[in-house]
Scaffold this active site. Structure first.
Site, PDB file in Angstrom:
ATOM      1  N   ASP A 115       0.818  -4.670   8.499  1.00 49.97           N
ATOM      2  CA  ASP A 115      -0.299  -3.750   8.327  1.00 49.97           C
ATOM      3  C   ASP A 115      -1.539  -4.610   8.125  1.00 49.97           C
ATOM      4  O   ASP A 115      -1.655  -5.307   7.107  1.00 49.97           O
ATOM      5  CB  ASP A 115      -0.059  -2.836   7.128  1.00 49.97           C
ATOM      6  CG  ASP A 115      -1.168  -1.800   6.957  1.00 49.97           C
ATOM      7  OD1 ASP A 115      -2.284  -2.002   7.486  1.00 49.97           O
ATOM      8  OD2 ASP A 115      -0.918  -0.787   6.274  1.00 49.97           O
TER       9      ASP A 115
ATOM     10  N   TYR B 132     -11.541   2.015   9.985  1.00 46.78           N
ATOM     11  CA  TYR B 132     -12.670   2.555   9.214  1.00 46.78           C
ATOM     12  C   TYR B 132     -13.110   1.681   8.058  1.00 46.78           C
ATOM     13  O   TYR B 132     -14.001   2.072   7.316  1.00 46.78           O
ATOM     14  CB  TYR B 132     -12.365   3.971   8.728  1.00 46.78           C
ATOM     15  CG  TYR B 132     -11.047   4.210   8.042  1.00 46.78           C
ATOM     16  CD1 TYR B 132     -10.822   3.778   6.750  1.00 46.78           C
ATOM     17  CD2 TYR B 132     -10.035   4.903   8.699  1.00 46.78           C
ATOM     18  CE1 TYR B 132      -9.615   4.026   6.121  1.00 46.78           C
ATOM     19  CE2 TYR B 132      -8.810   5.147   8.082  1.00 46.78           C
ATOM     20  CZ  TYR B 132      -8.613   4.706   6.796  1.00 46.78           C
ATOM     21  OH  TYR B 132      -7.417   4.945   6.174  1.00 46.78           O
ATOM     22  N   LYS B 133     -12.489   0.518   7.906  1.00 46.78           N
ATOM     23  CA  LYS B 133     -12.902  -0.389   6.831  1.00 46.78           C
ATOM     24  C   LYS B 133     -13.924  -1.376   7.404  1.00 46.78           C
ATOM     25  O   LYS B 133     -15.074  -1.002   7.640  1.00 46.78           O
ATOM     26  CB  LYS B 133     -11.669  -1.069   6.245  1.00 46.78           C
ATOM     27  CG  LYS B 133     -10.675  -0.060   5.640  1.00 46.78           C
ATOM     28  CD  LYS B 133      -9.448  -0.765   5.082  1.00 46.78           C
ATOM     29  CE  LYS B 133      -8.432   0.246   4.579  1.00 46.78           C
ATOM     30  NZ  LYS B 133      -8.899   1.000   3.406  1.00 46.78           N
TER      31      LYS B 133
ATOM     32  N   ARG C 103     -12.322  -2.918  -7.484  1.00 46.98           N
ATOM     33  CA  ARG C 103     -12.350  -3.717  -6.255  1.00 46.98           C
ATOM     34  C   ARG C 103     -13.783  -3.864  -5.780  1.00 46.98           C
ATOM     35  O   ARG C 103     -14.502  -2.859  -5.647  1.00 46.98           O
ATOM     36  CB  ARG C 103     -11.549  -3.037  -5.139  1.00 46.98           C
ATOM     37  CG  ARG C 103     -10.066  -3.021  -5.336  1.00 46.98           C
ATOM     38  CD  ARG C 103      -9.341  -2.688  -4.038  1.00 46.98           C
ATOM     39  NE  ARG C 103      -9.813  -1.430  -3.442  1.00 46.98           N
ATOM     40  CZ  ARG C 103      -9.291  -0.880  -2.353  1.00 46.98           C
ATOM     41  NH1 ARG C 103      -8.308  -1.482  -1.706  1.00 46.98           N
ATOM     42  NH2 ARG C 103      -9.760   0.268  -1.882  1.00 46.98           N
TER      43      ARG C 103
ATOM     44  N   PHE D 129       0.841  -1.200   0.000  1.00 49.13           N
ATOM     45  CA  PHE D 129       0.000   0.000   0.000  1.00 49.13           C
ATOM     46  C   PHE D 129       0.883   1.260   0.000  1.00 49.13           C
ATOM     47  O   PHE D 129       1.890   1.316   0.704  1.00 49.13           O
ATOM     48  CB  PHE D 129      -0.919  -0.007   1.225  1.00 49.13           C
ATOM     49  CG  PHE D 129      -1.945   1.081   1.174  1.00 49.13           C
ATOM     50  CD1 PHE D 129      -3.025   0.993   0.304  1.00 49.13           C
ATOM     51  CD2 PHE D 129      -1.828   2.218   1.963  1.00 49.13           C
ATOM     52  CE1 PHE D 129      -3.969   2.009   0.235  1.00 49.13           C
ATOM     53  CE2 PHE D 129      -2.761   3.233   1.891  1.00 49.13           C
ATOM     54  CZ  PHE D 129      -3.834   3.136   1.026  1.00 49.13           C
TER      55      PHE D 129
END
Lengths: 420, 420
Positions: free
Chosen positions: A206, A231-232, A380, A129
């Protein structure tokens, strides 16, 4: 309409039999027509959250004023303990909520590098990422370390063989996502940790794209360091504070670079010299954004009630549904699966490659399907098992099929920066 | 009751003539009996804030979902521009809201040190706010720099002479609060900046205790770097995100250590290498806590409507009232002023030293007066001119006089860590 051997009625039957189906009612759904498959980016709003936030704002801040710090001061640790027990497979006192994922990554990577003098290499997946790559690049640059960037398969993740081949006695640290943001490739935490440990290197995980939807057994896997966002799949709101994990036995051996007063022993003694707290709080820095933190508790209530094992089970089924429908409906339209085929090697989202993915993503939003676009040419699709129905997945793929068949995306302007 | 030549009716007359009096109605006041003099620590809740936060939670997050990032992505910069224009005396594009004050201080101090190779000294007031000291200690430690800590008068702040004497060609950076957290001593930003510049050193200002209540003219004073918080006189809520200022001409010459993706040019291209944005956004790091940021806009509305010049004028009058009443009523009870006498050299809060200040502070809270305690033996009284009335000040001092006269504080247990 062809149905891939799976009709909408079949999807309805899966919903009817879904033991987690009722959790959807605990999320705010304002537009019943929307098919939201972007829980991998921003999770939905839990029904309980607005009141929880409002109570913190009106009662604790508005009425309690500064006196409410007696309550707030412990939130980072108490929320961290909940994450440790229910989401991360860690022990109490090993997780704290603070700062952003990027800042936490910086702190722990720097601390690990300081604890490995004489080792000059950091290992990282070239497809990691972006913020992780940039943070590590900065650390390597300022310390004169070598960043050993490993090429990896965009659709299949960093292979165990490639990683092992890159490990030697010079390696101080491996920074790796448990689940790849692009492909969804899931790493074997225990195997990677063991391979790194065999050469005396540490791994900083991560877990942003895994937390809340893949059972993480940080303690059992031997993991030493991890960071992640809330927040996912944890649904704590846009930019909600992140967490970090440091295995208990390491905490006093590591010293983080940003020596803030929230990590100070006897903080309000305000003594002359920095003297870090003994536990995981030493990795915190400044005053936490309380109003944003207020959304994490009610969000964790739902993850805890459902249980990550059950969430994983449903996520795998929904991922398989995405793959099956994409194979049947979208492959003939130029889509190519861009995630591991084996569900045991995949997180909760599935990527599909298409040369015109950016415009398809825009057209899908117009058609009530929210997915997201990632370079290069990836769409995605991220079902979130707490609130995504099987019929949502079915409908989303059906709408995608329809709009691409009709060439609806071709009516949109090209983004000149995203022509592939 | 003796009245220091100033009766409660006099205080009422001051309130009646106060051009800012109506602003109090724009804050939530749940307990009309409370005398809140801790706006220097946590500002009150604006009436408009709960709805503003709720709208972000319910509409932007709950309904807009990930699509609302089109709105949120610019908030750090747009809120920074408002702070620049109305609070900091800076230019558009020189301020951004992000992270905590501690993290921002770390980023800017590190960037400034990297830009001054060959200079081995950082200068700091020994009485600087703890997190500033600890952060700078960490930077000096990791870089092998000398921290030149200057003794200063606890009640009067670092003197211009002591600072000038500490400046030489080895000094890379001076880190200094515009207003001291303990004494309220106000520095002359232009004079300090010029003195540092004369030896080729930079100054990093912490304006946390000044922002919103002391007119800051960062551009006019030649200031190059500053950080500060938004939860004191700016009333943006507990732990609300902080800000940082980098003068425009310096931005591209400085590189911050935490290379996060929010500072990356063309962020969603997610390119291989960190390539910082040209402007002040390069000093941001990760995803900002949107729900906490939502409280900053309505809070700034009030500061902007009142204007910092008028807020300063009232703050000076209220400070003078604290001093006058303390001289008349509290000095005979063992209190000693612990702030500069000259209001031109003082921010908005006034400190009073008393050997039993910790217990007095606890007893005051029980008596409906919220002030705060700071080591050693200081009671801080911080009227906040947007909502504190002259009668609040009068009543608070009157209650303090009464409770200390009656020995109410002596009924409380001593905090063993705070016996003086």
């Amino acid at each position: 309409m062809s149905d891939a051997g799976l009709t909408r009625a079949d999807a309805e039957a899966l919903d009817a039999a879904d033991p987690l189906a009722d959790f959807r009612d605990r999320f705010v759904v304002t537009d019943p027509d929307l098919r939201y498959l972007d829980g991998n980016s921003l999770g939905r709003l839990p029904v309980a959250t607005p009141d929880a936030v409002a109570a913190v704002v009106r009662e604790q801040w508005g009425d309690g004023l500064v006196r409410s710090w007696h309550t707030w001061i412990d939130w980072g640790v108490s929320l961290g303990d909940r994450l440790a027990e229910h989401v991360l497979g860690a022990r109490p006192g090993e997780v704290v909520v603070a700062d952003s994922t990027s800042v936490n990554l910086y702190k722990l990577a720097a601390a690990a590098l300081d604890a490995a003098p004489g080792r000059g290499v950091v290992v990282m997946d070239a497809e990691e990422f972006p913020t992780d790559r940039y943070v590590v690049q900065g650390l390597c640059r300022s310390r004169g370390l070598t960043l050993r960037t490993l090429p990896s398969d965009l659709d299949d993740g960093l292979s165990p063989g490639a990683l092992r081949a890159a490990l030697d006695d010079d390696v101080a640290l491996v920074v790796l996502s448990a689940v790849s943001y692009r492909s969804g490739a899931l790493q074997d935490l225990a195997a990677v940790t063991a391979a790194a440990a065999a050469v005396g290197a540490r791994v900083l995980w991560d877990v942003s794209h895994a937390a809340g939807v893949v059972p993480l057994d940080l303690a059992g896997s031997g993991a030493e360091l991890a960071v992640g966002c809330t927040y996912k799949y944890l649904n704590a709101g846009p930019g909600a504070p992140a967490f970090l994990y440091v295995r208990a036995d390491l905490q006093e051996r590591l010293r983080q670079p940003i020596q803030g007063w929230f990590g100070q022993r006897d903080q309000f003694a305000m003594g002359p010299d920095y003297d870090p707290l003994p536990g995981v709080e030493r990795f915190t820095v400044g005053t936490p954004p309380v109003v944003a933190l207020a959304a994490l508790g009610p969000a964790l209530d739902l993850v805890e009630a459902a249980g990550v094992a059950r969430l994983r089970e449903k996520a795998v089924r929904q991922g398989e549904l995405v793959v099956a429908l994409a194979d049947a409906w979208l492959a003939p339209l130029g889509f190519r699966p861009a995630s591991p085929r084996d569900p045991a090697r995949r997180g909760a989202h599935v990527s599909l490659a298409h040369p015109d993915a950016w415009r398809i993503c825009r057209a899908a939003i117009a058609a009530g399907v929210v997915a997201d676009y990632r370079e290069p040419s990836r769409l995605r699709l991220g079902p979130s098992p707490l609130y995504t129905r099987y019929t949502d997945v079915w409908d989303a793929l059906d709408r995608l099929r329809a709009l691409v068949s009709a060439g609806e995306h071709e009516l949109l302007p090209r983004d000149p920066s995203r022509v592939t």
